[in-house]
Design an enzyme around this catalytic site. Structure first.
Site, mmCIF file in Angstrom:
data_model
loop_
_atom_site.group_PDB
_atom_site.id
_atom_site.type_symbol
_atom_site.label_atom_id
_atom_site.label_comp_id
_atom_site.label_asym_id
_atom_site.label_seq_id
_atom_site.Cartn_x
_atom_site.Cartn_y
_atom_site.Cartn_z
ATOM 1 N N SER A 43 56.654 26.580 32.984
ATOM 2 C CA SER A 43 56.110 25.729 32.069
ATOM 3 C C SER A 43 55.274 24.522 33.046
ATOM 4 O O SER A 43 56.095 23.810 34.168
ATOM 5 C CB SER A 43 57.192 24.982 31.138
ATOM 6 O OG SER A 43 56.951 23.489 30.307
ATOM 7 N N GLU A 44 54.062 24.117 32.377
ATOM 8 C CA GLU A 44 54.096 22.986 32.817
ATOM 9 C C GLU A 44 54.610 22.085 33.253
ATOM 10 O O GLU A 44 53.995 20.739 34.552
ATOM 11 C CB GLU A 44 52.815 22.725 32.852
ATOM 12 C CG GLU A 44 51.647 24.049 32.278
ATOM 13 C CD GLU A 44 51.493 24.187 30.882
ATOM 14 O OE1 GLU A 44 50.734 23.774 30.294
ATOM 15 O OE2 GLU A 44 52.212 24.763 30.319
ATOM 16 N N ASN A 45 55.787 20.968 32.136
ATOM 17 C CA ASN A 45 56.524 20.095 32.569
ATOM 18 C C ASN A 45 57.874 20.593 33.618
ATOM 19 O O ASN A 45 58.288 19.649 33.218
ATOM 20 C CB ASN A 45 56.964 19.673 31.466
ATOM 21 C CG ASN A 45 57.732 20.576 30.501
ATOM 22 O OD1 ASN A 45 57.085 22.044 30.602
ATOM 23 N ND2 ASN A 45 58.679 20.303 29.592
#
Length: 215
Positions: A43-45
């Site tokens: 996930s990008e976060n």
């Protein structure tokens, strides 16, 4: 099986054990339910090792993907900051990313973040399209009004140019190649003529055209 899950299941067939894969929101987010064991979702976060959606007592607000959905981490997962997350993306360590699409052009350009009067921000899609080794677009073949989503040239704001490798839809699979768009798989009950009528570019029919697996 409904169309959304059908698309997600076929897109997930591109993954293999050991792959690190990023899933976009919408249809792409369903791919995790159909991936083979050993695929790690990123996930990008700032997380690698996203497991199933968390429900009930398993919900922990610390574990939420880029779409804000709480999940259960898998054994061996890792959390890190956003800067490190985008280092993973931009350095080519993702085997694949699966994204939704509003338009895909004959050259593999992708538009998936804005429509007239509605713009939500491109987010990490620009980096994903340029950093992942394999860019898979998972979407319905046509828009809700029946207009083509696979077009000669995108008219909506672009996410990235010449980035798409495969287009997985509810009726067929189309591969983006240097020679053009190749119709490689078709769903039972549909015809080549029907698919061609639903897209703008002239398709190349694969000599090994096969039927998509339903179940």
């Amino acid at each position: 099986m409904n169309n959304r899950d059908f698309i997600a299941k076929r897109a997930a067939a591109y993954f293999k054990p050991g792959d690190v894969v990023n899933l976009g929101i919408g249809i792409p987010s369903l791919c995790g339910s159909y991936a083979v064991s050993g695929v790690l979702f990123q996930s990008e976060n700032g997380f690698i090792g996203i497991g199933p959606k968390a429900e009930g007592l398993m919900v922990n607000e610390r574990y939420a993907n880029a779409g804000g959905v709480n999940f259960v981490p898998v054994p061996g997962s890792s959390a890190f900051d956003v800067a490190a997350s985008f280092c993973v993306i931009r350095s080519g360590r993702l085997a694949a990313t699966v994204l939704g699409g509003l338009q895909v052009s004959a050259d593999g350009d992708l538009a998936n973040w804005a429509t007239p009067g509605r713009a939500f921000g491109m987010g990490g899609a620009m980096d994903l399209c340029n950093g992942a080794k394999n860019v898979i677009v998972a979407m319905e073949l046509v828009a809700k009004d029946g207009s083509p989503k696979i077009v000669k040239e995108c008219t909506l704001p672009l996410t990235a140019v010449r980035c798409v490798n495969h287009i997985v839809t509810d009726r067929c699979v189309i591969d983006v190649t240097g020679e053009g768009l190749v119709l490689s798989e078709i769903r039972k009950g549909h015809t080549v003529e029907e698919i061609q009528a639903a897209v703008e570019p002239q398709l190349i029919i694969s000599p090994e055209l096969k039927e998509m697996e339903e179940d």
